[in-house]
Design a protein around this motif. Structure first.
Motif, PDB file in Angstrom:
ATOM      1  N   GLN A 333       0.875  -1.178   0.000  1.00  0.00           N
ATOM      2  CA  GLN A 333       0.000   0.000   0.000  1.00  0.00           C
ATOM      3  C   GLN A 333       0.909   1.225   0.000  1.00  0.00           C
ATOM      4  O   GLN A 333       1.682   1.407   0.942  1.00  0.00           O
ATOM      5  CB  GLN A 333      -0.898  -0.032   1.241  1.00  0.00           C
ATOM      6  CG  GLN A 333      -1.819  -1.274   1.240  1.00  0.00           C
ATOM      7  CD  GLN A 333      -2.584  -1.486   2.527  1.00  0.00           C
ATOM      8  OE1 GLN A 333      -2.929  -0.527   3.203  1.00  0.00           O
ATOM      9  NE2 GLN A 333      -2.841  -2.730   2.871  1.00  0.00           N
ATOM     10  N   TYR A 334       0.851   2.030  -1.056  1.00  0.00           N
ATOM     11  CA  TYR A 334       1.796   3.140  -1.259  1.00  0.00           C
ATOM     12  C   TYR A 334       3.213   2.551  -1.211  1.00  0.00           C
ATOM     13  O   TYR A 334       3.460   1.536  -1.862  1.00  0.00           O
ATOM     14  CB  TYR A 334       1.593   4.247  -0.224  1.00  0.00           C
ATOM     15  CG  TYR A 334       0.138   4.636  -0.063  1.00  0.00           C
ATOM     16  CD1 TYR A 334      -0.507   5.371  -1.068  1.00  0.00           C
ATOM     17  CD2 TYR A 334      -0.604   4.257   1.044  1.00  0.00           C
ATOM     18  CE1 TYR A 334      -1.852   5.721  -0.939  1.00  0.00           C
ATOM     19  CE2 TYR A 334      -1.950   4.597   1.168  1.00  0.00           C
ATOM     20  CZ  TYR A 334      -2.557   5.329   0.177  1.00  0.00           C
ATOM     21  OH  TYR A 334      -3.883   5.657   0.301  1.00  0.00           O
ATOM     22  N   ASP A 335       4.094   3.173  -0.382  1.00  0.00           N
ATOM     23  CA  ASP A 335       5.446   2.625  -0.287  1.00  0.00           C
ATOM     24  C   ASP A 335       5.597   1.713   0.923  1.00  0.00           C
ATOM     25  O   ASP A 335       6.705   1.461   1.391  1.00  0.00           O
ATOM     26  CB  ASP A 335       6.470   3.770  -0.228  1.00  0.00           C
ATOM     27  CG  ASP A 335       6.148   4.746   0.895  1.00  0.00           C
ATOM     28  OD1 ASP A 335       5.124   4.550   1.582  1.00  0.00           O
ATOM     29  OD2 ASP A 335       6.921   5.698   1.101  1.00  0.00           O
ATOM     30  N   THR A 336       4.482   1.227   1.431  1.00  0.00           N
ATOM     31  CA  THR A 336       4.530   0.306   2.577  1.00  0.00           C
ATOM     32  C   THR A 336       4.459  -1.128   2.081  1.00  0.00           C
ATOM     33  O   THR A 336       3.518  -1.506   1.376  1.00  0.00           O
ATOM     34  CB  THR A 336       3.327   0.565   3.518  1.00  0.00           C
ATOM     35  OG1 THR A 336       3.475   1.864   4.071  1.00  0.00           O
ATOM     36  CG2 THR A 336       3.283  -0.450   4.642  1.00  0.00           C
ATOM     37  N   HIS A 337       5.476  -1.909   2.456  1.00  0.00           N
ATOM     38  CA  HIS A 337       5.453  -3.335   2.145  1.00  0.00           C
ATOM     39  C   HIS A 337       5.288  -4.066   3.473  1.00  0.00           C
ATOM     40  O   HIS A 337       6.199  -4.102   4.289  1.00  0.00           O
ATOM     41  CB  HIS A 337       6.764  -3.737   1.446  1.00  0.00           C
ATOM     42  CG  HIS A 337       6.789  -5.180   1.052  1.00  0.00           C
ATOM     43  ND1 HIS A 337       5.842  -5.738   0.224  1.00  0.00           N
ATOM     44  CD2 HIS A 337       7.631  -6.192   1.390  1.00  0.00           C
ATOM     45  CE1 HIS A 337       6.115  -7.025   0.063  1.00  0.00           C
ATOM     46  NE2 HIS A 337       7.185  -7.323   0.758  1.00  0.00           N
ATOM     47  N   LEU A 338       4.081  -4.598   3.664  1.00  0.00           N
ATOM     48  CA  LEU A 338       3.763  -5.310   4.913  1.00  0.00           C
ATOM     49  C   LEU A 338       3.931  -6.803   4.695  1.00  0.00           C
ATOM     50  O   LEU A 338       3.448  -7.345   3.698  1.00  0.00           O
ATOM     51  CB  LEU A 338       2.308  -4.995   5.307  1.00  0.00           C
ATOM     52  CG  LEU A 338       1.710  -5.861   6.435  1.00  0.00           C
ATOM     53  CD1 LEU A 338       2.377  -5.542   7.779  1.00  0.00           C
ATOM     54  CD2 LEU A 338       0.201  -5.654   6.524  1.00  0.00           C
ATOM     55  N   MET A 339       4.631  -7.440   5.616  1.00  0.00           N
ATOM     56  CA  MET A 339       4.762  -8.906   5.557  1.00  0.00           C
ATOM     57  C   MET A 339       4.351  -9.458   6.918  1.00  0.00           C
ATOM     58  O   MET A 339       4.782  -8.940   7.953  1.00  0.00           O
ATOM     59  CB  MET A 339       6.206  -9.313   5.278  1.00  0.00           C
ATOM     60  CG  MET A 339       6.717  -8.822   3.947  1.00  0.00           C
ATOM     61  SD  MET A 339       8.508  -9.006   3.856  1.00  0.00           S
ATOM     62  CE  MET A 339       8.623 -10.692   3.316  1.00  0.00           C
ATOM     63  N   VAL A 340       3.525 -10.497   6.882  1.00  0.00           N
ATOM     64  CA  VAL A 340       3.046 -11.092   8.125  1.00  0.00           C
ATOM     65  C   VAL A 340       3.354 -12.580   8.096  1.00  0.00           C
ATOM     66  O   VAL A 340       3.173 -13.235   7.064  1.00  0.00           O
ATOM     67  CB  VAL A 340       1.518 -10.870   8.290  1.00  0.00           C
ATOM     68  CG1 VAL A 340       1.005 -11.531   9.555  1.00  0.00           C
ATOM     69  CG2 VAL A 340       1.191  -9.379   8.297  1.00  0.00           C
ATOM     70  N   SER A 341       3.839 -13.105   9.210  1.00  0.00           N
ATOM     71  CA  SER A 341       4.101 -14.543   9.282  1.00  0.00           C
ATOM     72  C   SER A 341       3.501 -15.077  10.571  1.00  0.00           C
ATOM     73  O   SER A 341       3.648 -14.468  11.632  1.00  0.00           O
ATOM     74  CB  SER A 341       5.612 -14.781   9.263  1.00  0.00           C
ATOM     75  OG  SER A 341       5.853 -16.172   9.285  1.00  0.00           O
ATOM     76  N   GLY A 342       2.813 -16.199  10.482  1.00  0.00           N
ATOM     77  CA  GLY A 342       2.155 -16.766  11.663  1.00  0.00           C
ATOM     78  C   GLY A 342       0.922 -15.970  12.012  1.00  0.00           C
ATOM     79  O   GLY A 342       0.300 -15.330  11.138  1.00  0.00           O
TER      80      GLY A 342
END
Ligand code: NAI
Length: 412
Positions: A333-342
């Motif tokens: 989203q925009y320049d946000t790279h979100l990564m989620v694990s678990g």
């Protein structure tokens, strides 16, 4: 030749998304050399869905870069791909599926990889002009063309789809309002810290976010403008309405065939087997067993669909280990790279780093154990966090948030 390969009828996989393709590949890797057919309802060669709400919406031509496998893969692996064909029934006594055109395909084993479909809101039909749901390439291309023409955008649902579309639309300079029924955005898929961070990013880009409200009624007037009456008395006006209020597992085939189906999906064991030993289910449609968790679960993300598809493909030939995977997802989203694990949230969420720098990690603790982590623009940190999740590490919050703690040592 494997035992299954001795039959004339082969293995049929219904659904040509990531789970179906990975199941086909898993079968070949496990040594299955009999007939293998992949049936897909869409007219395109198998493609990747995550870019549909990101690159494909943003950039003309991106749709040419999303193939799940290169052109030669299917021929080289003797996978018969049937496109634009919808399976409409399973005749279990005869072990065959019926296609919409009335033709039939025999199977020795059948894999259902039918995924999910968007939940449809009353009053906002996907067929109505100006209303968009986003699941297929056709949906994404239509929405891209519409956004390019401009107009005000109302997005119903502040989840992953809603916020990714909001970022693209706001990035194009369009006026965007997000209407979210829950008290905050991303309530299913992200912790309160991440939800608040993303909401702020959107507000900085001019997006109006309305939480705790829902659409009471929707009406399109002669001028093409939709008027969404909210339950707090406000009316949101927009030429473009995008609905992203979650998905439901596509279980209709399985249900009509009398297989055991729960509201979360087709009931399977740790190897993808349904209650019919000749039928398996893989990916988002499966209400499956994960050896790392108690009970059954349904997962809605690319990582699970890919890993579970591959596991079920292998398990058809060599059912040696139960599915055991820590899943996650990413969002741009925009320049946000979100990564989620678990797990995307815990009883306690511990922030490491400074949220205002747009680079930080949130650890999600359940009973003092690291059960998940979310990383904003911090891929290397997430790699270390994943080890903590995998090891079910018990690390005090004070150590997790202390920048001088070397988490690689803690994780080792
Ligand atoms: P979601 O579950 O992430 O979000 C749906 C949102 O809609 C929730 O916040 C919910 O509270 C809200 N909602 C529900 N009913 C509502 C109503 N009547 N009015 C207003 N808000 C309402 O589901 P979403 O965003 O539709 O995404 C669907 C699927 O797409 C996901 O399950 C996921 O599999 C996939 N996806 C994955 C992505 C990724 O991996 N980055 C990106 C986009 C989608």
């Amino acid at each position: 030749m494997t035992e299954l390969g001795n039959h004339n009828a082969g293995i049929v996989i219904v659904g040509a998304g990531i789970a179906g393709v990975q199941a086909a590949e898993g079968l070949r890797k496990a040594g299955y050399d009999g007939a293998l057919t992949l049936v897909g309802a869409e007219p395109h060669m198998p493609y990747d869905r995550p870019p549909l709400s990101k690159e494909v919406l943003l950039r003309a031509g991106a749709e040419n870069t999303i193939a799940l496998r290169d052109e030669n893969f299917f021929a080289a692996n003797k996978i018969d791909v049937m496109l634009g064909k919808r399976v409409c029934a399973i005749e279990r006594p005869d072990r065959r599926v019926v296609l919409e055109d009335g033709s039939r395909l025999d199977y020795v084993k059948l894999v259902l990889a039918t995924g999910s479909r968007p939940r449809v809101l009353a009053g906002l039909s996907p067929q109505a002009p100006g209303v968009f749901y986003l699941r297929t390439l056709a949906d994404s291309l239509m929405l891209r063309a519409t956004l390019a023409r401009g107009g005000r955008v109302a997005i119903v649902g502040g989840g992953v789809i809603g916020l990714e579309v909001a970022a693209v639309a706001a990035g194009r300079g369009l006026a965007v309002t997000v209407i979210e029924a829950a008290s905050r955005v991303m309530a299913r898929a992200a912790s309160p810290v991440i939800g608040a961070y993303l909401a702020k990013r959107h507000q900085e880009h001019g997006v109006a976010i309305r939480c705790g409200v829902s659409v009471d009624s929707a009406r399109q007037d002669g001028d093409g403008c939709w008027r969404l009456a909210l339950n707090d008395g406000c009316v949101v006006e927009a030429e473009i309405v995008v609905v992203g209020v979650g998905v439901v597992p596509e279980t209709s085939l399985a249900g009509a065939a009398g297989l055991q189906v729960a509201k979360e999906g087709v009931v399977t064991d740790g190897f993808g087997r349904t209650d019919d030993s000749n039928i398996y289910a893989a990916g988002e449609v499966a209400y499956h067993v994960n050896g790392l968790e108690k009970g059954r679960q349904r997962q809605e993300n690319w990582h699970h669909a890919a890993a579970h598809g591959a596991h079920v493909g292998r398990a058809l030939i060599a059912p040696d280990t139960c599915y055991s995977e820590i899943c996650g997802y990413w969002s741009d989203q925009y320049d946000t790279h979100l990564m989620v694990s678990g797990l995307p949230a815990g009883d306690v969420d511990v922030v490491r780093g400074d949220v205002t720098t747009n680079r930080f990690v949130v650890f999600h603790l359940v009973g003092g154990v690291v059960a998940g982590a979310s990383a904003v623009n911090a891929a290397p940190e997430l790699r270390v966090a994943k080890l903590l999740v995998r090891n079910r590490a018990r690390v005090p919050a004070s150590e997790l948030q202390d920048p001088s703690t070397d988490l690689r040592k803690v994780a080792a």
